[in-house]
Design a protein around this motif. Structure first.
Motif, PDB file in Angstrom:
ATOM      1  N   ALA A  77       0.857  -1.189   0.000  1.00  0.00           N
ATOM      2  CA  ALA A  77       0.000   0.000   0.000  1.00  0.00           C
ATOM      3  C   ALA A  77       0.896   1.244   0.000  1.00  0.00           C
ATOM      4  N   LYS A 132       1.228   6.081   6.793  1.00  0.00           N
ATOM      5  CA  LYS A 132       1.038   5.025   5.788  1.00  0.00           C
ATOM      6  C   LYS A 132      -0.450   4.806   5.566  1.00  0.00           C
ATOM      7  N   THR A 161      -1.931   2.062   5.154  1.00  0.00           N
ATOM      8  CA  THR A 161      -2.369   0.939   5.996  1.00  0.00           C
ATOM      9  C   THR A 161      -2.789   1.433   7.389  1.00  0.00           C
ATOM     10  N   GLU A 168      -3.389  -2.458  -0.211  1.00  0.00           N
ATOM     11  CA  GLU A 168      -2.669  -3.108  -1.318  1.00  0.00           C
ATOM     12  C   GLU A 168      -3.635  -3.436  -2.468  1.00  0.00           C
ATOM     13  N   PHE A 216       0.304  -8.735   1.077  1.00  0.00           N
ATOM     14  CA  PHE A 216      -0.154  -8.588   2.467  1.00  0.00           C
ATOM     15  C   PHE A 216      -1.359  -9.427   2.864  1.00  0.00           C
ATOM     16  N   GLY A 276       4.082  -5.655   7.264  1.00  0.00           N
ATOM     17  CA  GLY A 276       5.209  -5.857   6.353  1.00  0.00           C
ATOM     18  C   GLY A 276       5.053  -7.109   5.518  1.00  0.00           C
ATOM     19  N   GLY A 277       3.875  -7.711   5.567  1.00  0.00           N
ATOM     20  CA  GLY A 277       3.644  -9.032   4.970  1.00  0.00           C
ATOM     21  C   GLY A 277       3.639  -9.093   3.455  1.00  0.00           C
ATOM     22  N   SER A 278       3.690  -7.959   2.781  1.00  0.00           N
ATOM     23  CA  SER A 278       3.761  -8.024   1.312  1.00  0.00           C
ATOM     24  C   SER A 278       5.044  -8.719   0.870  1.00  0.00           C
ATOM     25  N   ASP A 279       6.075  -8.636   1.677  1.00  0.00           N
ATOM     26  CA  ASP A 279       7.314  -9.368   1.377  1.00  0.00           C
ATOM     27  C   ASP A 279       7.044 -10.868   1.277  1.00  0.00           C
TER      28      ASP A 279
HETATM   29  N1  ASP Z   1       1.068  -2.339   4.036  1.00  0.00           N
HETATM   30  C1  ASP Z   1       1.340  -3.321   5.018  1.00  0.00           C
HETATM   31  C2  ASP Z   1       2.066  -2.693   6.189  1.00  0.00           C
HETATM   32  O1  ASP Z   1       2.217  -1.488   6.260  1.00  0.00           O
HETATM   33  C3  ASP Z   1       2.049  -4.501   4.468  1.00  0.00           C
HETATM   34  C4  ASP Z   1       3.337  -4.204   3.751  1.00  0.00           C
HETATM   35  O2  ASP Z   1       3.648  -3.069   3.446  1.00  0.00           O
HETATM   36  O3  ASP Z   1       4.083  -5.146   3.492  1.00  0.00           O
HETATM   37  O4  ASP Z   1       2.480  -3.390   7.069  1.00  0.00           O
END
Ligand code: ASP
Length: 439
Positions: free
Chosen positions: A38, A48, A50, A115, A169, A184-187
């Protein structure tokens, strides 16, 4: 050549960043599968998307008016749509989101829209197909990510697609409701997609040119790590390195797919390669230094502990029964020390102490707080004499008292315990000893 490219929030924070991402994807036809986060922060004090979504949904859940907050989110996307000149209206999407917020679709649903919407924008901008992660990233009844089913469904879905954008994510539960990974789950999504399409490389684009040997908040402008193995990274990441989500390595690791961390703002930098194994030596014997403050040591003494079968198990059971995981367990002939996170331990310490007495009947228990653990990691250590000596000399020279030493049997890392207040100085001393002297 087939690449999966994941872009983090700061790489997609505004129109200008989107344009950089567009140029990166278009620069190589192999960059076929795109996983966006996102929109992140545009500046230090920004929020952010999110986090805006979480806040907006919290209002909805309390039955409060959330229109203003949702409008602010809508604005962030609209600015990008306008800036890129896309022929796209997000109105129907926002109408649906508003309706679902009112129907209390859940916090995960709310967060995932960051996302979801960004992927719609990205697919429109790049002319790539959009694949909703809810249809292809699947969680099981137990709430755990279902790796096998996801891989089957995702591989089948992407099999004949020349390219696609898959939002990061989130995925869905068996009942169709949305579930997110941790922050951070998009990783993780990027890694899952890379595995499903059997990519040659998983490129993870962020706002730094890879991993640094040490935390730049402690060492100004540290040297970069060119190449690191998965095992080394594990040793460093569990101590607090934050460039890549800890769990993101597992899907690609099992397929031997390398991860390349890249910088969207400096696309010509090679970044850091994370690989299964390499004959390339790291430049400085050590690959990286990482650490964390806030540990407690629980020292348990019992005469003839060494000959009492099951003593260690009983000690650890006292921690397990109280839901506390341990980090390290160095031991002596009549002693065993258990290192635990202070936060998790403080409220339960007396329960653990009585469980230890009940289960293991020790002679003495001694607890010490405010300790920091530092991991010095390097595949080069195994074949280099004097690494430990240099670490200890560096610390002694700075008058730092070492409270604990633990060398993993893999000879990949040396863990050192120091007092919290010596933490930064200790990292500086080790960095100077191995890196600065060699530059
Ligand atoms: N947008 C989500 C977060 O801020 C997931 C990501 O960026 O990976 O945690």
């Amino acid at each position: 050549m087939k690449k999966v490219v994941k872009f983090g929030g700061s790489s997609l924070a505004d129109t200008h960043q989107f344009e950089k991402v567009g140029a990166i994807v278009r620069a190589e036809t192999s960059r076929r599968f795109v996983v966006p986060s996102a929109p992140g922060k545009r500046s230090k004090d920004d929020t952010k998307v999110t986090d805006m979504l979480y806040a907006c949904y919290a209002l909805a859940e309390q039955g409060k008016d959330f229109k203003e907050e949702l409008d602010r989110i809508r604005d962030r996307y609209q600015q990008i749509v306008d800036g890129l000149g896309l022929k796209l209206s997000l109105e129907p999407e926002f109408a649906k989101i508003e309706e679902n917020f009112r129907a209390r679709a859940g916090k995960d649903y709310a967060a995932s829209r960051g996302e979801y919407l960004n992927a719609i924008l990205m697919s429109n901008y790049l002319g790539f197909a959009f694949v909703d992660a809810a249809e292809v990233v699947l969680f099981g009844e137990d709430g755990e990510f279902d790796a096998q089913k996801t891989n089957e469904v995702l591989a089948e879905r992407l099999k004949n697609m020349p390219n696609a954008v898959i939002p990061g994510f989130y995925g869905s539960n068996p009942d169709g409701s949305i579930r997110t990974f941790s922050r951070g789950g998009s990783d993780i999504t990027g890694s899952i997609v890379a595995k499903a399409v059997k990519a040659d490389v998983y490129e993870n684009w962020t706002d730094v040119s890879g991993f640094m040997i040490a935390d730049p908040r402690i060492i100004p402008d540290p040297e970069k790590i060119d190449m690191i193995t998965y095992r080394e990274l594990r040793e460093l990441s569990y101590m607090g390195a934050s460039v890549l989500h800890e769990e993101a390595i597992f899907p690609v690791r099992s397929e031997g797919i390398p991860i390349n961390i890249r910088n969207t703002n400096q696309p010509d930098d090679e970044g850091t390669w994370i690989v299964e194994s390499t004959c390339q030596r790291s430049q400085f014997v050590i690959t990286g230094i990482a650490g964390k403050k806030g540990f407690c040591s629980v020292n348990i003494e019992k005469d003839k502990m060494n000959s009492e079968i099951g003593f260690g198990r009983r000690v650890l059971q006292a921690f397990e029964d109280n839901g506390i995981s341990f980090e390290h367990v160095p031991s002596g002939i009549d002693t065993m020390t258990v290192f635990v996170h202070q936060d998790a331990f403080v409220n339960k310490e007396q329960k653990v102490v009585s469980a230890l007495h009940r289960l293991a009947d020790p002679d003495m228990i001694d607890i010490e707080a405010d300790l920091a653990l530092i991991a010095v990691v390097g595949r080069g250590m195994k074949s280099t004499r004097g690494t430990a000596a240099r670490i200890f000399a560096a610390l002694a020279h700075k008058n730092i008292n070492i409270r604990m030493i633990d060398q993993g049997s893999s000879e990949l890392n040396i863990i050192i315990g120091v007092h919290n207040e010596d933490f930064e100085e200790a990292i500086r001393a080790i960095y100077n000893m191995f890196v600065l002297v060699q530059l």
